[in-house]
Structures are given as structure tokens and as C-alpha cells.
Design a protein around this motif. Structure first.
Motif, PDB file in Angstrom:
ATOM      1  N   PRO A   3       0.837  -1.217   0.000  1.00  0.00           N
ATOM      2  CA  PRO A   3       0.000   0.000   0.000  1.00  0.00           C
ATOM      3  C   PRO A   3       0.864   1.256   0.000  1.00  0.00           C
ATOM      4  O   PRO A   3       1.910   1.312   0.655  1.00  0.00           O
ATOM      5  CB  PRO A   3      -0.816  -0.145   1.282  1.00  0.00           C
ATOM      6  N   ALA A   4       0.409   2.262  -0.730  1.00  0.00           N
ATOM      7  CA  ALA A   4       1.208   3.475  -0.901  1.00  0.00           C
ATOM      8  C   ALA A   4       1.471   4.169   0.427  1.00  0.00           C
ATOM      9  O   ALA A   4       2.577   4.663   0.679  1.00  0.00           O
ATOM     10  CB  ALA A   4       0.500   4.422  -1.875  1.00  0.00           C
ATOM     11  N   VAL A   5       0.461   4.199   1.305  1.00  0.00           N
ATOM     12  CA  VAL A   5       0.636   4.888   2.589  1.00  0.00           C
ATOM     13  C   VAL A   5       1.710   4.209   3.416  1.00  0.00           C
ATOM     14  O   VAL A   5       2.592   4.855   3.999  1.00  0.00           O
ATOM     15  CB  VAL A   5      -0.702   4.933   3.347  1.00  0.00           C
ATOM     16  N   ARG A   9       5.408   5.704   4.342  1.00  0.00           N
ATOM     17  CA  ARG A   9       5.745   5.842   5.754  1.00  0.00           C
ATOM     18  C   ARG A   9       7.117   5.246   6.043  1.00  0.00           C
ATOM     19  O   ARG A   9       7.872   5.755   6.872  1.00  0.00           O
ATOM     20  CB  ARG A   9       4.670   5.157   6.600  1.00  0.00           C
ATOM     21  N   ARG A  10       7.462   4.179   5.334  1.00  0.00           N
ATOM     22  CA  ARG A  10       8.760   3.544   5.535  1.00  0.00           C
ATOM     23  C   ARG A  10       9.904   4.373   4.945  1.00  0.00           C
ATOM     24  O   ARG A  10      11.011   4.394   5.486  1.00  0.00           O
ATOM     25  CB  ARG A  10       8.764   2.156   4.884  1.00  0.00           C
ATOM     26  N   ILE A 192      10.016  13.873  -7.000  1.00  0.00           N
ATOM     27  CA  ILE A 192      10.611  12.846  -7.863  1.00  0.00           C
ATOM     28  C   ILE A 192      10.906  11.583  -7.061  1.00  0.00           C
ATOM     29  O   ILE A 192      10.673  10.457  -7.529  1.00  0.00           O
ATOM     30  CB  ILE A 192      11.891  13.388  -8.525  1.00  0.00           C
ATOM     31  N   GLY A 193      11.415  11.749  -5.839  1.00  0.00           N
ATOM     32  CA  GLY A 193      11.714  10.587  -5.007  1.00  0.00           C
ATOM     33  C   GLY A 193      10.479   9.771  -4.684  1.00  0.00           C
ATOM     34  O   GLY A 193      10.505   8.533  -4.735  1.00  0.00           O
ATOM     35  N   ILE A 194       9.378  10.435  -4.345  1.00  0.00           N
ATOM     36  CA  ILE A 194       8.134   9.714  -4.042  1.00  0.00           C
ATOM     37  C   ILE A 194       7.666   8.923  -5.257  1.00  0.00           C
ATOM     38  O   ILE A 194       7.272   7.747  -5.150  1.00  0.00           O
ATOM     39  CB  ILE A 194       7.052  10.708  -3.579  1.00  0.00           C
TER      40      ILE A 194
END
Length: 217
Positions: A3-5, A9-10, A192-194
Motif C-alpha cells: 500500500p502506498a501509505v 511511511r517507511r 521525484i523521489g516519491i
């Protein structure tokens, strides 16, 4: 597929550190880099003078109206704009100023000096220079080169004599905000990192067997 969330978070802490590093580096480089100066001057073509009055068939003088003289001046201002966009003009100006010729393509050289013709026989000239001293030297060289070419143009003309007057050059330093550039670079790096994290997780996830499978009858 994670999951994206949970995935963000990690990795969010690492992404923030990388974006801060990118912002600090960009701000530091911007602060140390010389942005140069912008130079502006105005060229004006006064109404031309006629060397010898024209005569009509009866032998009388034919005077040029003010409107016709103004049209001639405006057309010559267009000629000045054409000179300023010529690569050979740029080369002559740098040689006259005693400055190192910039390494650039012919297309970029044609944009080294920007001439914007205003209403009437007036042209505003803008260009960039590494320093205030170079800007002043280039401005003087532009004026001298324009005046010499005008003299040569008048020598080839039959009856009209043009003059070109120039304003004092305005030299202004280019204002650059290292803080603003650093903040923008940090935000861009974070976005960009996300996207890279999400894309990497998507590519590494195994295909969903239930999506394309067939049911047994």
C-alpha cells in the motif's frame, strides 16, 4: 503490491533527507555562482536629413514631409534590429570590446543582443554580461559598431543621411535568491523521489494471478 501509505511511511524519512541535501547543495552552488549583470540601452534614430533636395519636372524642389522622414527613420530602426541579430555583428562587438568570444552556436549568437523596437524610430537593446565592467565595454562596443555601420550605410545611400543616438547603458546585477532555488530544488527532489519509490514498488510487485486467470468449468 505494498500500500502506498505504508510504503511512503517507511521511506519518507530517507526521502526528506535526500531532498534537504539536494536543496542545500543547489542553494550553495547558486550562492557561489556569479549570475552576471543585465545591460540595457536605447537607440534612437532622429529624422534623417537629405543631402540634396529632389527636383520635380518643372525644376522646383520637392521637400520631404515630416511623415515621410519619420517613416524613413522607423525603417532604419528596423535595420538596426537586423544588425543586432547578426552573428557577424556579435563577433565584431566582442572583438571591439576586447573580450573573449563566447562559445555558442550560430543560433544562440543571433540572440546575444535582443533588440525590441518600440513605437517610432526607437529600439531597446538588452544583453547579458559576466560583470559590470564587461557590460560597460560591450555597451560601448555596440554603440561604436552601430555608428560605424551607419556611416557606411550613409556613404552608400544616395540622398538621405541617418544618425543614431544612444542612451547611457543601464547595468543592473541579476538578482538570484539561493534560498528560493534551494527550496524549489528540495521540493522537486521530494516529488521525484516519491514517484520513483512508487514506481519501483509497482515494477517489483508480482503480477496478480486473479486478474488474468481463467476459471475452470
Amino acid at each position: 503490491m505494498t500500500p502506498a501509505v505504508l510504503l511512503l511511511r517507511r521511506t519518507f524519512g530517507t526521502l526528506v533527507l535526500l531532498s534537504v541535501a539536494a536543496g542545500v547543495t543547489t542553494g550553495f552552488v547558486s550562492a557561489r555562482k556569479n549570475p552576471g549583470v543585465d545591460v540595457a540601452l536605447t537607440l534612437t534614430v532622429p529624422l534623417p536629413t537629405r543631402q540634396a533636395p529632389q527636383r520635380d519636372r518643372s525644376g522646383g524642389n520637392v521637400g520631404e514631409t515630416t511623415f515621410e522622414a519619420l517613416q524613413s527613420a522607423e525603417l532604419f530602426a528596423e535595420t538596426l534590429s537586423g544588425w543586432l541579430s547578426s552573428p557577424d555583428f556579435v563577433a565584431a562587438v566582442y572583438q571591439r570590446a576586447g573580450l573573449k568570444f563566447p562559445r555558442a552556436t550560430v543560433r544562440r549568437l543571433s540572440r546575444a543582443f535582443t533588440a525590441v523596437k518600440r513605437g517610432g524610430p526607437v529600439a531597446d537593446v538588452h544583453f547579458h554580461a559576466p560583470s559590470a565592467a564587461d557590460g560597460q565595454a560591450l555597451a560601448r562596443a555596440v554603440i561604436t559598431e552601430i555608428q560605424e555601420r551607419t556611416t557606411a550605410f550613409n556613404a552608400a545611400a544616395e540622398d538621405l543621411t541617418f544618425r543614431v543616438t544612444a542612451s547611457d547603458p543601464l547595468v543592473a546585477p541579476v538578482l538570484v535568491s539561493p534560498l528560493l532555488r534551494g527550496v524549489v530544488a528540495g521540493i522537486v527532489a521530494l516529488v521525484i523521489g516519491i514517484n520513483l519509490v512508487l514506481l519501483n514498488d509497482f515494477l517489483r510487485s508480482p503480477p496478480d494471478a486473479s486478474a488474468g486467470g481463467t476459471t475452470a468449468s
